[in-house]
Design a protein around this motif. Structure first.
Motif, PDB file in Angstrom:
ATOM      1  N   THR A  82       0.858  -1.196   0.000  1.00  0.00           N
ATOM      2  CA  THR A  82       0.000   0.000   0.000  1.00  0.00           C
ATOM      3  C   THR A  82       0.886   1.235   0.000  1.00  0.00           C
ATOM      4  O   THR A  82       1.786   1.377   0.839  1.00  0.00           O
ATOM      5  N   ASP A  83       0.622   2.133  -0.938  1.00  0.00           N
ATOM      6  CA  ASP A  83       1.461   3.328  -1.069  1.00  0.00           C
ATOM      7  C   ASP A  83       1.030   4.386  -0.055  1.00  0.00           C
ATOM      8  O   ASP A  83      -0.037   4.979  -0.150  1.00  0.00           O
ATOM      9  N   GLU A  84       1.889   4.613   0.921  1.00  0.00           N
ATOM     10  CA  GLU A  84       1.654   5.664   1.917  1.00  0.00           C
ATOM     11  C   GLU A  84       2.813   6.650   1.892  1.00  0.00           C
ATOM     12  O   GLU A  84       3.221   7.189   2.913  1.00  0.00           O
ATOM     13  N   GLY A  85       3.341   6.832   0.690  1.00  0.00           N
ATOM     14  CA  GLY A  85       4.467   7.737   0.530  1.00  0.00           C
ATOM     15  C   GLY A  85       5.773   7.020   0.292  1.00  0.00           C
ATOM     16  O   GLY A  85       6.736   7.600  -0.225  1.00  0.00           O
ATOM     17  N   SER A  86       5.823   5.727   0.685  1.00  0.00           N
ATOM     18  CA  SER A  86       7.065   4.959   0.501  1.00  0.00           C
ATOM     19  C   SER A  86       6.801   3.697  -0.318  1.00  0.00           C
ATOM     20  O   SER A  86       7.566   2.736  -0.254  1.00  0.00           O
ATOM     21  N   GLY A  87       5.697   3.707  -1.089  1.00  0.00           N
ATOM     22  CA  GLY A  87       5.316   2.524  -1.865  1.00  0.00           C
ATOM     23  C   GLY A  87       6.380   2.107  -2.855  1.00  0.00           C
ATOM     24  O   GLY A  87       6.648   0.907  -3.026  1.00  0.00           O
ATOM     25  N   ARG A 137       9.263   0.360  -1.029  1.00  0.00           N
ATOM     26  CA  ARG A 137       8.860  -0.972  -0.549  1.00  0.00           C
ATOM     27  C   ARG A 137       8.732  -1.962  -1.703  1.00  0.00           C
ATOM     28  O   ARG A 137       9.065  -3.143  -1.573  1.00  0.00           O
TER      29      ARG A 137
END
Length: 259
Positions: A240-245, A248
């Motif tokens: 899930t992209d929360e700014g660091s997708g 990751r």
């Protein structure tokens, strides 16, 4: 021209397939059995050669009693007759032993042209055409996407990853084909009925001058020691992209050795 087509009965690739727990061979009784898909293209090509140049087409099969079902299906497409190599001692034969048996049968048939599929859907080793040609002492034109016959000269477009190669040889020869070579015909009702009356010759190992110790498990050059079923597919990893997708995702790909 005397043409022989090699046909193998295999478990239906659309059904669940497994190995037998007692001897680690393909469990041919657990699923529907059909003609190896690539062999149908070989049959069609043999029929096209016969239609253009005359001669006779013989289907050659090595397998248990149930292989007779595929023999009749093959004959319904148009070949003239069939030969079935049938012997209990053949169970467990490796590719090397199989090539020896088929080459011995082909030696009795005196084929000008042997056509087969490039691979079988149960083994997928792609070595039998080469092995048989070596045993017979004839040329092997493998992986054909096109076959042209001009008298005793064969010209093949050999399919490769980069395109194709043009290869020529004189008969007798072994030609293996891919599914790009033609479109197999469907058996007609007339063909299905006619297939019931076409001759099928049965040969044993004794007929071919081969001892039981040379084939089966006793004569195998390779064996399966153990097997296990493929584990069920997992749900995978969700990022899930929360700014660091992006980071990751790259880390995951690096862990799986994709990057």
């Amino acid at each position: 021209m005397n043409i022989v087509v090699l046909v193998k009965q295999v478990p239906d690739s659309g059904a669940d397939r497994s190995l037998r727990p007692d001897d680690n061979t393909v469990d041919r009784g657990s699923a529907g059995n059909v003609i190896n898909e690539m062999d149908e293209y070989a049959i069609e090509e043999a029929l096209k050669v016969r239609e253009a140049h005359g001669g006779e087409v013989t289907v050659l099969t090595m397998g248990p009693d149930r292989a007779s079902e595929s023999i009749r299906k093959a004959l319904s497409m148009g070949p003239d007759r069939a030969v079935h190599v049938l012997d209990d001692a053949l169970h467990g034969s490796c590719a090397v032993a199989t090539s020896k048996v088929l080459a011995a049968a082909l030696g009795r048939l005196g084929a000008d042209l042997v056509i087969c599929g490039a691979e079988s859907t149960d083994g997928r080793v792609q070595v039998l055409p080469h092995m048989i040609a070596e045993r017979l002492g004839v040329a092997a034109l493998t992986g054909a996407r096109r076959l042209a016959v001009d008298g005793a000269t064969l010209t093949v477009e050999r399919q490769t990853e980069e395109g194709y190669e043009v290869v020529t040889a004189s008969t007798p020869a072994v030609v293996s084909v891919w599914d790009t070579i033609n479109e197999p015909r469907y058996p007609s009702f007339k063909g299905i009925m006619a297939a019931k009356k076409k001759p099928v010759q049965t040969l044993s190992l004794a007929d071919l001058g081969i001892a039981g110790s040379e084939v089966g498990f006793d004569g195998a050059t390779s064996t399966v020691l153990e097997h296990t079923r493929r584990p069920p597919r997992s749900g995978g990893t969700k990022v899930t992209d929360e700014g660091s997708g992006g980071v990751r995702l790259v880390e995951f790909l690096a862990t799986e050795k994709f990057v």
